[in-house]
Write a protein that holds these residues in place. Structure first.
Motif, PDB file in Angstrom:
ATOM      1  N   ASP A 244     -64.252 -48.096   0.530  1.00  0.00           N
ATOM      2  CA  ASP A 244     -63.546 -47.732   1.386  1.00  0.00           C
ATOM      3  C   ASP A 244     -64.046 -45.754   1.582  1.00  0.00           C
ATOM      4  N   HIS A 245     -65.176 -45.920   2.702  1.00  0.00           N
ATOM      5  CA  HIS A 245     -65.459 -44.312   2.693  1.00  0.00           C
ATOM      6  C   HIS A 245     -64.662 -43.432   3.558  1.00  0.00           C
ATOM      7  N   ARG A 246     -63.674 -43.462   3.903  1.00  0.00           N
ATOM      8  CA  ARG A 246     -63.194 -42.618   4.595  1.00  0.00           C
ATOM      9  C   ARG A 246     -62.016 -41.881   3.532  1.00  0.00           C
ATOM     10  N   THR A 247     -61.660 -42.454   2.364  1.00  0.00           N
ATOM     11  CA  THR A 247     -60.179 -42.650   1.601  1.00  0.00           C
ATOM     12  C   THR A 247     -61.337 -41.160   0.304  1.00  0.00           C
TER      13      THR A 247
ATOM     14  N   GLU B 204     -60.819 -37.933  13.196  1.00  0.00           N
ATOM     15  CA  GLU B 204     -62.476 -38.107  13.473  1.00  0.00           C
ATOM     16  C   GLU B 204     -62.522 -37.919  14.271  1.00  0.00           C
ATOM     17  N   LEU B 205     -62.068 -38.112  15.076  1.00  0.00           N
ATOM     18  CA  LEU B 205     -61.931 -37.571  16.809  1.00  0.00           C
ATOM     19  C   LEU B 205     -62.572 -36.306  16.803  1.00  0.00           C
ATOM     20  N   VAL B 206     -61.912 -35.516  16.489  1.00  0.00           N
ATOM     21  CA  VAL B 206     -62.175 -33.988  16.466  1.00  0.00           C
ATOM     22  C   VAL B 206     -63.243 -33.615  15.578  1.00  0.00           C
ATOM     23  N   MET B 207     -63.466 -34.003  14.687  1.00  0.00           N
ATOM     24  CA  MET B 207     -64.277 -33.528  13.361  1.00  0.00           C
ATOM     25  C   MET B 207     -65.995 -34.502  12.751  1.00  0.00           C
ATOM     26  N   GLY B 208     -65.743 -35.313  13.502  1.00  0.00           N
ATOM     27  CA  GLY B 208     -66.656 -36.911  13.370  1.00  0.00           C
ATOM     28  C   GLY B 208     -65.876 -37.230  11.873  1.00  0.00           C
ATOM     29  N   PRO B 209     -66.510 -38.365  11.431  1.00  0.00           N
ATOM     30  CA  PRO B 209     -66.402 -39.194  10.480  1.00  0.00           C
ATOM     31  C   PRO B 209     -66.572 -37.833   8.886  1.00  0.00           C
TER      32      PRO B 209
ATOM     33  N   PRO C 179     -53.648 -43.145   8.676  1.00  0.00           N
ATOM     34  CA  PRO C 179     -54.433 -43.675  10.134  1.00  0.00           C
ATOM     35  C   PRO C 179     -54.204 -42.999  11.836  1.00  0.00           C
ATOM     36  N   LEU C 180     -53.291 -42.435  11.801  1.00  0.00           N
ATOM     37  CA  LEU C 180     -53.087 -42.364  12.762  1.00  0.00           C
ATOM     38  C   LEU C 180     -53.504 -40.864  13.255  1.00  0.00           C
TER      39      LEU C 180
ATOM     40  N   MET D 154     -50.976 -47.767  12.577  1.00  0.00           N
ATOM     41  CA  MET D 154     -53.068 -47.684  13.294  1.00  0.00           C
ATOM     42  C   MET D 154     -51.995 -47.038  14.114  1.00  0.00           C
ATOM     43  N   ALA D 155     -53.135 -46.147  15.103  1.00  0.00           N
ATOM     44  CA  ALA D 155     -52.980 -45.342  16.604  1.00  0.00           C
ATOM     45  C   ALA D 155     -52.627 -45.685  17.408  1.00  0.00           C
ATOM     46  N   ASP D 156     -51.355 -45.650  18.545  1.00  0.00           N
ATOM     47  CA  ASP D 156     -50.409 -45.701  19.141  1.00  0.00           C
ATOM     48  C   ASP D 156     -51.487 -46.528  20.041  1.00  0.00           C
ATOM     49  N   SER D 157     -52.860 -45.859  20.672  1.00  0.00           N
ATOM     50  CA  SER D 157     -53.562 -46.512  21.785  1.00  0.00           C
ATOM     51  C   SER D 157     -54.128 -45.417  22.265  1.00  0.00           C
TER      52      SER D 157
END
Ligand SMILES: O=C(O)CCC(=O)C(=O)O
Length: 287
Positions: free
Chosen positions: A240-243, A82-87, A75-76, A1-4
């Motif tokens: 799992d829509h992300r995958t 997704e923050l940059v490009m959206g989901p 995931p990281l 997961m993301a570091d934070s």
């Protein structure tokens, strides 16, 4: 997961400003050894003249799903993408390549070749624009001067810089030389001017590039093969829509890509990301 979340926000600010951001030590030695071994196996499977081996492999998620999927679905990196490009993040191609070494005395150019990446354009303004694609690059060895560091021109994703043909293999006055460590991931905006450096180490220089684009674009890798189709079926079973999106299946495209755009993008993207997470069916506990 993301570091934070805070770290990702800092990465995002840096990415917007300079066109790249570095995530240190994402992959360990074992993962990198697997990829190097896989490169050797793929090379042995190619038919043709062994005197002219193939060094560059695409479609690697289809060719080696077990060792490649964890990197594509990291995931990281996906949280950041997704923050940059959206989901709307799709795998355009996963490239595993090795650059053979060349004798130092034969190297007549310091820079392999300045370029922007696939689906880019010359920036039209100095505003930050969401990229159509980003490149998450890992090198499978430390990029010493001998292995050939990465070069980048910070901010060139927001400047209409062009480089004449005769200067494309020369150092640039505004370049930053990046001696990345093995296992680091650098995420670059597709409008960033960058280049490799010739490898004079006497060993192979391994390059591992997970190239993501927006789900409504075409993808370079073929996602129709049996292994990727199996990944899609399993993701479908988990909802799992992300995958699913990684491999070109975006069930929300009509609604989300035609949302009316009356709310800040980042706000909307965050809501959709939460909805996608909630939609995933819980793993069934073994009895
Ligand atoms: O060789 C490198 O370090 C960079 C390669 C690269 O930029 C590319 O293939 O787009």
């Amino acid at each position: 997961m993301a570091d934070s979340t805070r770290d990702l926000v800092q990465h995002l600010a840096e990415f917007k400003e300079q066109g790249f951001t570095l995530f240190p030590k994402v992959y360990d030695a074992e993962a990198m050894e697997q990829w190097k071994r896989k490169h050797g196996e793929l090379q042995q499977n190619v038919l043709g003249d062994p005197k002219h081996p193939t060094w560059w492999f695409r479609d690697t998620c289809e060719l080696a799903p077990r060792v490649m999927l964890p990197a594509v679905a990291n995931p990281l990196i996906l949280d950041f993408a997704e923050l940059v490009m959206g989901p709307f993040v799709q795998l355009d191609n996963l490239t595993l390549a090795a650059f053979p070494s060349v004798p130092a005395e034969q190297v007549c150019r310091k820079v392999s070749g300045w370029h922007r990446d696939r689906y880019s354009q010359i920036p039209r303004s100095s505003a930050f624009e969401r990229p159509l694609a980003i490149n998450a690059i890992t090198y499978l060895q430390d990029l010493t001067d001998e292995f050939g560091p990465l070069r980048a021109i910070p901010g060139s994703h927001r400047k209409p810089i062009t480089i004449p043909q005769e200067e494309r293999s020369l150092p640039h006055p505004d370049e930053q030389i990046l001696h990345m460590r093995a296992g680091d991931v650098i995420v670059i905006h597709n409008g960033l001017l960058h280049s490799g450096t010739p490898n004079t180490s006497g060993q192979l220089r391994y390059f591992f590039s997970v190239y993501y684009n927006l789900t409504w674009l075409k993808h370079t890798d073929n996602h129709s093969g049996p292994n990727v189709q199996q990944i899609i079926r399993q993701a479908r079973a988990r909802n799992d829509h992300r995958t699913l999106r990684l491999f070109g299946v975006d069930d929300h495209l009509e609604a989300r890509a035609n949302s009316g755009f009356m709310q800040p993008d980042e706000e909307r993207w965050a809501e959709w990301t939460v909805a996608d997470r909630k939609a995933i069916k819980a793993e069934i506990e073994p009895a």
